[in-house]
Design a protein around this motif. Structure first.
Motif, PDB file in Angstrom:
ATOM      1  N   VAL A 221      30.265  43.909  41.578  1.00 39.70           N
ATOM      2  CA  VAL A 221      30.489  43.957  39.869  1.00 39.70           C
ATOM      3  C   VAL A 221      29.480  44.254  39.044  1.00 39.70           C
ATOM      4  O   VAL A 221      29.743  45.135  38.120  1.00 39.70           O
ATOM      5  CB  VAL A 221      30.986  42.212  39.672  1.00 39.70           C
ATOM      6  CG1 VAL A 221      31.297  42.228  38.003  1.00 39.70           C
ATOM      7  CG2 VAL A 221      32.234  42.026  40.249  1.00 39.70           C
TER       8      VAL A 221
ATOM      9  N   THR B 183      35.898  51.477  38.906  1.00 38.96           N
ATOM     10  CA  THR B 183      36.021  50.377  40.029  1.00 38.96           C
ATOM     11  C   THR B 183      37.005  51.041  41.209  1.00 38.96           C
ATOM     12  O   THR B 183      36.553  51.074  42.127  1.00 38.96           O
ATOM     13  CB  THR B 183      36.792  49.242  39.244  1.00 38.96           C
ATOM     14  OG1 THR B 183      36.021  48.500  38.600  1.00 38.96           O
ATOM     15  CG2 THR B 183      36.792  48.230  40.606  1.00 38.96           C
TER      16      THR B 183
ATOM     17  N   TYR C  83      34.806  53.368  42.963  1.00 37.63           N
ATOM     18  CA  TYR C  83      33.789  52.550  43.851  1.00 37.63           C
ATOM     19  C   TYR C  83      34.614  52.174  45.083  1.00 37.63           C
ATOM     20  O   TYR C  83      34.301  52.120  46.359  1.00 37.63           O
ATOM     21  CB  TYR C  83      33.563  51.290  43.068  1.00 37.63           C
ATOM     22  CG  TYR C  83      32.737  50.354  43.775  1.00 37.63           C
ATOM     23  CD1 TYR C  83      31.088  50.456  43.819  1.00 37.63           C
ATOM     24  CD2 TYR C  83      33.255  49.240  44.350  1.00 37.63           C
ATOM     25  CE1 TYR C  83      30.231  49.817  44.454  1.00 37.63           C
ATOM     26  CE2 TYR C  83      32.350  48.327  45.038  1.00 37.63           C
ATOM     27  CZ  TYR C  83      30.844  48.510  45.310  1.00 37.63           C
ATOM     28  OH  TYR C  83      30.153  47.537  45.871  1.00 37.63           O
TER      29      TYR C  83
ATOM     30  N   ILE D 101      28.936  48.115  39.357  1.00 39.04           N
ATOM     31  CA  ILE D 101      30.054  48.838  39.023  1.00 39.04           C
ATOM     32  C   ILE D 101      29.923  48.897  37.224  1.00 39.04           C
ATOM     33  O   ILE D 101      29.827  50.022  36.673  1.00 39.04           O
ATOM     34  CB  ILE D 101      31.533  48.380  39.278  1.00 39.04           C
ATOM     35  CG1 ILE D 101      31.736  48.512  40.792  1.00 39.04           C
ATOM     36  CG2 ILE D 101      32.660  49.097  38.354  1.00 39.04           C
ATOM     37  CD1 ILE D 101      32.789  47.871  41.263  1.00 39.04           C
TER      38      ILE D 101
END
Length: 922
Positions: free
Chosen positions: A310, A352, A355, A313
Motif C-alpha cells: 500500500v 494498483t 502493481y 503504490i
C-alpha cells in the motif's frame, strides 16, 4: 470516527433520535481504548520483553500508520502538511494517537522493570497503589480527560501484562466482572443523559479500567500469551484504533461528507459509503493482523507485505502525480486536484492494477516491487520532462517512438538519466539480496497468480477501452451514458474526455487516467490491396491527372502569392437552423462577400468543439473521415509519430501561424513546428502585438487578431502562408459579455439557449465589422492575396426542442454546416463544386482560384473535390446540404475515394511509398 464526523457536520434530514444514537455510540471510544490497551498488554510475555521488543512494537504501529498516511496523501493532496508527516512517522507524539504513546511507554517500562529484577508481586502491589492515587485524582480533577485516559490506559496495559504473566486468577471475578459491567453500562447511560458531566466521564474511565482488570483475573484454561487467537484479536483492535483515530482519515471523510451534502445526498447514502469504507478498512486490518500473528508464531506469510504494498503504490503514484507540478509547487497541485477525491481514487486504482499485474508476472515480492518502483520513477520523470519540454504528458504512442530517442534525450537532464541508471543498478542488487534472505519464495500459488494476472490485465484493458469510447463520445458531441459501469464511474467522478488538451487533463484529472485514454489509438484500417506496387500505380495515375489540370493553369507556383487561412472560431449563421430567427441581420458584410466570391457551406466534422481536427484537415488535405474513429485528435496522436505529412506550408518559403490564445492546446506548439511554421504568435509562443478584448470577454477580439494578421502580411513583399485561428466567438456565451446587445432571438429553443444565441450573435456582428476592415485593407494591396475564411463548427449552445428527440436526427446535417468563402484581391475565374465542402477541400480550391499548377497529391484532392467534396463522420453530403448514402455515390466517386484512402493510409500508417516519390508532393 463516523459518529464524531456526523456530529460535527450539519446534515440535512437527520432526525433528533438518530443524532442522539450517534452521540451515545461516541461514548464507547474511551471504554474501547482502555480495553484495547489492556488486551495488548495481556499478550506481552515478560520473559521476552526487551528494548528490541519495544522497537518491534513501534514497527507494528508504523505498519498500520504509514500505509494509511501514504494512501491519504495520494487521494487527498490537500492533507500534505508538515504535521501530517509527524502523525505518520512519530504517531506517539500526536494527541490523537495518545494511546500509542501509552502502549510504547508501557512496553518500555516493562523492559526497564525486567532489567531491575523486581518481583512481579511487588510491581502489582505498586500498580495497585498508583491506581488508588489515580482514582482520587480522577475524583478531584475529572476535567483532565486526556491525562486520565493516558494514565488509566498505561495502568491497564501494565496490569494486564503482569496479571497474565503471573497467571493471577480469582474466582470472585465471576461476580465482580458482570457487576462492574452493569455499573459501566449504567454510568454510560447516565453520561449520555447528562452530556458534559466531567465527573461521570472520569468515572466511566475508572470503571472501564476496573472491568478490564477484573476480566484479566477471570479463571480460564488458555493463556493469552500463547494463543494465536489472542494475538490476532489484539492486533485487529490495534489496527482498527489506529485507523479510526487517524486525523488524515477523518479529514478525507469530512471532505467526502461535505461534497455529498453539496449534492444533497441523503444520510443513507452517506452511511452506505461509511459502511463500504469500514469493510475495506477491516479487511486490510484483518489481513495485516493475521500476518503479524503468524510472524510471531514463526510461520512464513506474505500477509505482512500488505502495508509495504500500500505504501509503495501510494507514494509511487504521489510522485508520479506530484512531479507534474514541480515547477509550480505543492500549492498548484492542491489547487488543481484539491477536491478530486474520486478521481484520485481511480488514478490510484489504475496504478494498483499495474502493481498487481507486475506481481503476477514476476511472482516474487522484492523483484516485482523494485521493478514497479523503477518503472514508476522512470515514467514520473519522463512525464515531467516531456511536460516541461513540450507541454504534453507521456502517452502510450511515445513507447513506440524508438526512432525519437535522440530527440527525447535532448529534452532531459542527462545527469538525471545517469542517476536513474545508477539507481536501477543499486535496486537490482538490493532486490536480489532481499529476495534471497527476506520474504523469499513465491507470492501466489499458480491458481491465484493466474486470477491476479487475468483480473488486473482485464481491468486495465477495460479502462483503456472505456476511455477510448469517451474520447469518441467527446468528438461526436454525444453524452456519456450509464450503460458502461466504468464509464459511469469515471463520469460521476468528474472525468470528461479532453483528447485535445492532454496537459490540462493530466493535471486536472490525474496522470494515470489521462495515460489510459491514450492507450487504444488506431490510425486507419489497412486497405486490402495496399502494397508498394498499388501505391505506385495510384501515384502514376494522378501524375497524369495533374498534367491534364496544369494545361489550363498559368501560375507556376504559390511562391509569389500571399495565402491566408482564417479559422473563425465557432462562426456559423444561427438562421441556418430551422425556426431560429433574429431581429436583424448580424453579418451583412460576410454575406455580401459570399455572394461575390467563391463560397458555400463547410461540412464540419464536429459540433461545439473539435477545432484542431478541422484545422488539421484544412492544412494537410487529409480527411478525418478516413481515419479510425479512435484517432480522436491527429495533432496529439498522429503528428508526433509521423514525419513528412503533406502540408500547405510545403508550397511556401515564409510561413507563420497566429492564435491569440495558449499555443500548447491540442499540442499546436509542437505540431506547427513540425509543419514548418517559422513563427507561431500566441500567448505561449512569439509575442502578440494586439491582444485587446471586447467588454467582459475572456478572449482576444477579432479586431486585434486581424490587426496582427495585417501586420504579418506587411512584413514582406514576398509570397507567404499565414494560418490564423481566432478566439473571439469561443464559448461561453453569456448576456452582458458585451457592453451592448442589438439582437433578439426566437425559435424552438430554451430561454437560456436563446439568451446565449443573442450574446453569441452580438459577437458575430463584431466579427462582421472587423472582417470588413480586414478585407478593405487587403483589397488595396498590390500583391496578390487570397483569404480562405471559414467557421470551424457551430457553437455548442443550442438546447431545446430543435435539437432533441427526433429533431436531433432530422437536423443533424444543419448542426454540422458553417459558412466559408475564398476571397482574392485580384481577378480570378469562378470555380465550381463549392456549395458544400469539407475543410480538406480548401487547398485544391485555393489552387484552382489562384490558377496555380498542381502536383499529383493536390490533383488527387482536386478529383475528390469534383466527385466527393463533403465527407465527414462516415456520412456524405450532397450539394444541397443533405446526406447521401455511400451506395448512391457514382462509380467514379467510389473509385476516387478508394485512391484517396490508399494514399492517406500510406502517408499516415503505411510505408510512405508515395512520399518517397519526390514528384507526388512537391
Amino acid at each position: 470516527m463516523c459518529s464524531r464526523l456526523l456530529l460535527n457536520v450539519q446534515l440535512p434530514k437527520i432526525s433528533e433520535g438518530f443524532s442522539e444514537l450517534i452521540r451515545f455510540s461516541s461514548l464507547f471510544r474511551n471504554i474501547g481504548i482502555i480495553g484495547i490497551t489492556g488486551a495488548l498488554g495481556s499478550t506481552i510475555e515478560l520473559k521476552k520483553v526487551s528494548f528490541k521488543g519495544v522497537v518491534k512494537l513501534l514497527c507494528e504501529v508504523l505498519a498500520y500508520t504509514l500505509p494509511i498516511t501514504g494512501f491519504v496523501f495520494a487521494v487527498n493532496v490537500q492533507s500534505i502538511q508538515r504535521n501530517t508527516f509527524i502523525a505518520a512517522f512519530l504517531p506517539f507524539l500526536e494527541k490523537t494517537y495518545w494511546f500509542t504513546a501509552t502502549i510504547l511507554a508501557g512496553s518500555l517500562l516493562l523492559a526497564i522493570l525486567g532489567q531491575l529484577k523486581l518481583s512481579p508481586r511487588t510491581i502489582i502491589l505498586c500498580l495497585g497503589g498508583i491506581s488508588l492515587a489515580t482514582f482520587l485524582f480522577s475524583i478531584l480533577y475529572p476535567s483532565r480527560n486526556l491525562a486520565l485516559m493516558t494514565v488509566w490506559g498505561l495502568l491497564s496495559f501494565l496490569s494486564a501484562s503482569l496479571l497474565e504473566n503471573e497467571k493471577v486468577q480469582y474466582k470472585f471475578s465471576y461476580v465482580a466482572t458482570p457487576v462492574l459491567a452493569i455499573l459501566l453500562i449504567a454510568v454510560l447511560i447516565l453520561d449520555w443523559k447528562d452530556s458534559g458531566n466531567d465527573l461521570l466521564d472520569a468515572l466511566l474511565i475508572v470503571l472501564a479500567f476496573m472491568t478490564v482488570t477484573s476480566w484479566e483475573l477471570f479463571p480460564r484454561a488458555t493463556n493469552s500469551l500463547t494463543t494465536f487467537k489472542s494475538l490476532v484479536v489484539t492486533r485487529i483492535f490495534l489496527g482498527i484504533s489506529l485507523l479510526a483515530l487517524n486525523p488524515l482519515v477523518y479529514e478525507v471523510l469530512v471532505k467526502y461528507t461535505l461534497l455529498q451534502i453539496a449534492n444533497l445526498t441523503t444520510i443513507y447514502s452517506l452511511l452506505e459509503f461509511y459502511l463500504i469504507t469500514l469493510i475495506i478498512g477491516l479487511v486490510a486490518v484483518l489481513i495485516e493482523s493475521f500476518g503479524i500473528a503468524k510472524l510471531y508464531s514463526g510461520q512464513r506469510t506474505m500477509q505482512v507485505t500488505l502495508p509495504i504494498a500500500v505504501f509503495v503504490i501510494s507514494i509511487s503514484y504521489l510522485i508520479y502525480d506530484g512531479l507534474q507540478f514541480l515547477d509550480t509547487g505543492l500549492v498548484s497541485l492542491q489547487t488543481s486536484q484539491g477536491n478530486s477525491l474520486y478521481l484520485a481514487l481511480i488514478n490510484l486504482f489504475i496504478v494498483t492494477l499495474l502493481y498487481l499485474f507486475i506481481q503476477g508476472i514476476f511472482n516474487r515480492f522484492w523483484y516485482s516491487n523494485f521493478i514497479f518502483i523503477m518503472l514508476m520513477m522512470i515514467l514520473s520523470y519522463a512525464n515531467y520532462a516531456k511536460l516541461m519540454a513540450r507541454d504534453e504528458p507521456i502517452i502510450r504512442p511515445d513507447f513506440g517512438m524508438i526512432k525519437s530517442l535522440p530527440d527525447i534525450a535532448q529534452m532531459v537532464n542527462l545527469k538525471v538519466v545517469y542517476g536513474l541508471i545508477a539507481a536501477f543498478v543499486v535496486v537490482i542488487i538490493l532486490a536480489v539480496v532481499l529476495q534471497r534472505f527476506v520474504l523469499k519464495g513465491p507470492i501466489f500459488r499458480w491458481p491465484v497468480r493466474i486470477v491476479v494476472l487475468f483480473l488486473s490485465g482485464f481491468l486495465l484493458f477495460a479502462f483503456a477501452q472505456t476511455e477510448n469510447k469517451m474520447n469518441l463520445i467527446n468528438w461526436d458531441d454525444e453524452k456519456v451514458t450509464d450503460s458502461n459501469p466504468l464509464m459511469s464511474v469515471l463520469s460521476k467522478a468528474g472525468f470528461s474526455a479532453h483528447p485535445g488538451a492532454l496537459e490540462m487533463s493530466t493535471k486536472k484529472y490525474g496522470p494515470a487516467i489521462t495515460f489510459m485514454s491514450t492507450v487504444i489509438i488506431k490510425t486507419m484500417d489497412k486497405p486490402s490491396d495496399y502494397s508498394e506496387a498499388q501505391i505506385n500505380k495510384v501515384v502514376k495515375k494522378y501524375k497524369k491527372v495533374a498534367s491534364q489540370i496544369n494545361k489550363t493553369r498559368t501560375n507556376g507556383s504559390l511562391k509569389k502569392q500571399t495565402v491566408i487561412y482564417v479559422l473563425s472560431e465557432s462562426y456559423a449563421d444561427p438562421r441556418m437552423l430551422p425556426t431560429v430567427k433574429l431581429s436583424a441581420n448580424p453579418i451583412p458584410y460576410e454575406q455580401s462577400l459570399e455572394k461575390s466570391n467563391t463560397s458555400g457551406l463547410m461540412y464540419s466534422p464536429s459540433y461545439g468543439g473539435g477545432t484542431a481536427n478541422i484545422e488539421f484537415e484544412a492544412l494537410t488535405g487529409l480527411s478525418m473521415n478516413n481515419f479510425d474513429p479512435s484517432m480522436a485528435t491527429p495533432y496529439v496522436f498522429l503528428v508526433p509519430k509521423v514525419n513528412n505529412l503533406p502540408v500547405i506550408t510545403d508550397y511556401f518559403k515564409i510561413k507563420t501561424a497566429i492564435h491569440p490564445y495558449s499555443g500548447v492546446t491540442y499540442n499546436r506548439k509542437n505540431v506547427f513546428k513540425k509543419f514548418g511554421f517559422q513563427h507561431f504568435y500566441s500567448f505561449t509562443g512569439d509575442k502578440l502585438t494586439y491582444t485587446s478584448k471586447l467588454g467582459k470577454s475572456n478572449y482576444v477580439s477579432d479586431d486585434s487578431a486581424y490587426k496582427q494578421l495585417l501586420k504579418q502580411i506587411n512584413t514582406t513583399n514576398r509570397g507567404q502562408f499565414i494560418q490564423l485561428s481566432t478566439m473571439q466567438n469561443h464559448m461561453p456565451y453569456t448576456l452582458g459579455t458585451y457592453a451592448k446587445n442589438n439582437f433578439k432571438a426566437s425559435g424552438n429553443l430554451t430561454k437560456a439557449s436563446l439568451n446565449s444565441v443573442e450574446s453569441y450573435v452580438q459577437g458575430l456582428n463584431y466579427t462582421d465589422q472587423d472582417l470588413k476592415m480586414l478585407v478593405s485593407k487587403v483589397s488595396k494591396m498590390k500583391k496578390h492575396v487570397t483569404i480562405v475564411w471559414y467557421g470551424d463548427h457551430l457553437p455548442g449552445l443550442y438546447e431545446g426542442g430543435l435539437v432533441s428527440g427526433k429533431n436531433l436526427t432530422k437536423y443533424d446535417n444543419k448542426l454540422h454546416q458553417t459558412n466559408y468563402f475564398i476571397y482574392s484581391n485580384f481577378k480570378h475565374k469562378k470555380i465550381s463544386n463549392t456549395k458544400v465542402v469539407s475543410p480538406n477541400m480548401f487547398t485544391p480550391m485555393m489552387f484552382k482560384q489562384t490558377n496555380t499548377k498542381v502536383d499529383p497529391y493536390v490533383a488527387l484532392l482536386t478529383e475528390i473535390n469534383k466527385y466527393v467534396p463533403a465527407a465527414e463522420r462516415n456520412k456524405f453530403m450532397s450539394a444541397s446540404g443533405n446526406y447521401i448514402e455511400y451506395k448512391n455515390l457514382s462509380k467514379k466517386a467510389k473509385s476516387t475515394l478508394k485512391d484517396y484512402k490508399l494514399i492517406q493510409y500510406d502517408i499516415t500508417a503505411g510505408n510512405q511509398y508515395s512520399i518517397k516519390n519526390k514528384e507526388f508532393v512537391k
